[in-house]
Design a protein around this motif. Structure first.
Motif, short mmCIF file in Angstrom:
data_model
loop_
_atom_site.label_atom_id
_atom_site.label_comp_id
_atom_site.label_asym_id
_atom_site.label_seq_id
_atom_site.Cartn_x
_atom_site.Cartn_y
_atom_site.Cartn_z
N UNK A 178 0.79 -1.17 0.15
CA UNK A 178 0.12 0.60 -0.04
C UNK A 178 0.96 1.33 -0.34
N UNK A 179 1.71 1.36 0.66
CA UNK A 179 3.12 2.38 1.13
C UNK A 179 3.46 2.59 -0.93
N UNK A 180 4.02 1.15 -1.15
CA UNK A 180 4.47 1.90 -2.20
C UNK A 180 3.62 2.38 -3.32
N UNK A 181 2.41 1.41 -3.06
CA UNK A 181 1.25 1.84 -4.62
C UNK A 181 1.35 3.36 -4.31
N UNK A 182 0.60 3.16 -2.92
CA UNK A 182 0.29 5.55 -3.36
C UNK A 182 1.14 6.14 -3.70
N UNK A 183 2.88 5.64 -3.20
CA UNK A 183 4.40 6.72 -3.70
C UNK A 183 4.01 6.66 -5.49
N UNK A 184 4.10 5.71 -5.82
CA UNK A 184 4.48 5.14 -7.53
C UNK A 184 3.05 5.50 -8.31
N UNK A 185 1.62 5.66 -7.28
CA UNK A 185 0.84 6.06 -8.44
C UNK A 185 0.67 7.39 -8.30
N UNK A 186 1.42 8.35 -7.16
CA UNK A 186 1.39 9.45 -6.88
C UNK A 186 0.21 10.46 -6.73
N UNK A 187 -0.46 9.12 -5.51
CA UNK A 187 -1.55 9.50 -4.67
C UNK A 187 -0.77 10.29 -3.03
N UNK A 188 -2.28 10.65 -2.91
CA UNK A 188 -2.23 10.72 -1.22
C UNK A 188 -2.81 9.75 -0.56
N UNK A 189 -1.88 9.71 0.92
CA UNK A 189 -2.03 8.53 1.38
C UNK A 189 -3.31 8.54 2.48
N UNK A 219 -8.91 4.16 -11.42
CA UNK A 219 -8.74 2.84 -11.57
C UNK A 219 -7.13 3.03 -10.19
N UNK A 220 -6.28 3.70 -10.62
CA UNK A 220 -5.65 4.27 -8.99
C UNK A 220 -6.35 3.71 -7.61
N UNK A 221 -7.69 5.03 -8.00
CA UNK A 221 -7.98 4.99 -6.62
C UNK A 221 -8.99 3.58 -5.96
N UNK A 249 -6.43 -1.35 0.68
CA UNK A 249 -6.63 -0.72 2.32
C UNK A 249 -7.55 -1.89 2.72
N UNK A 250 -8.74 -2.24 1.87
CA UNK A 250 -9.90 -3.32 2.15
C UNK A 250 -9.11 -4.40 2.49
N UNK A 251 -7.83 -5.11 1.78
CA UNK A 251 -7.21 -6.00 1.61
C UNK A 251 -6.37 -6.30 3.19
N UNK A 252 -6.06 -5.34 3.38
CA UNK A 252 -5.53 -5.25 5.20
C UNK A 252 -6.23 -5.41 5.96
N UNK A 253 -7.58 -4.49 5.91
CA UNK A 253 -8.48 -4.85 7.25
C UNK A 253 -8.45 -6.65 6.54
#
Length: 195
Positions: A35-46, A153-155, A162-166
């Protein structure tokens, strides 16, 4: 005495639950890293807010304590089967979008997909142990997704992870509950007694 109530079945169930709890813990740790890597590489806000994503099972449950062992296993299995399809879709989109430019993210996604598949198999083993085979997977995949733009798609990917972690947290709780003495027989909600 039914096979599901025998001492060897009880020990096997406890062993499968213990291994499942460890698998869920490792999966959660890997999903959080992804999730951390995905947010960073996709340019999203955590902290980006993501609306409920169609086809993504929600880990929260209102009457968790009232669920039988079989209900817990069946809901977990359905969720991980859905996540398996969603992650495969994400992996395909990732490859189309970035090609080999971001192989590390693709490898991390593929590794989590393997863990989800292994965990689904593990849940199927628990259901078999209780003399109840897992339900068929026909039609078990997520509904076909509408054509989404790149940002959507990024969102969606963020929401899936996030839901998988839950779910990994919920699965560990469910398996701890199943491993408790008395859940295989007697008056407590039994895996074998469930409809």
């Amino acid at each position: 005495m039914a096979a599901a109530d025998s001492p060897s079945a009880t020990l096997r169930r406890r062993d499968l639950c213990s291994r499942g709890i460890r698998l869920a813990g490792k999966m959660r740790s890997d999903v959080v890293d992804l999730l951390d890597a995905y947010v960073e590489r996709q340019g999203l806000d955590a902290s980006a807010s993501v609306a409920a994503v169609e086809g993504v099972p929600v880990a929260a449950v209102e009457c968790w304590d009232e669920q039988t062992g079989t209900q817990r296993l069946l809901e977990n299995l359905a969720a991980y089967r859905a996540f398996r399809a969603l992650l495969a879709q994400m992996l395909e989109e990732q490859r189309e979008q970035l090609g080999e430019a971001d192989a590390a993210l693709g490898r991390a996604l593929a590794a989590v997909l393997l863990q989800v598949s292994a965990f689904a198999y593990h849940l199927e083993e628990l259901l078999r142990l209780e003399s109840r085979g897992p339900p068929s997977e026909e039609g078990a995949g997520p509904p076909p997704l509408p054509h989404l733009g790149l940002f959507e798609r990024k969102l969606r990917g963020l929401g899936v992870l996030r839901e998988l972690a839950q779910w990994a947290v919920r699965s560990a709780r469910d398996l701890r509950q199943l491993a408790k003495p008395g859940l295989g027989s007697g008056s407590a909600p039994s895996l074998a007694e469930s409809p």
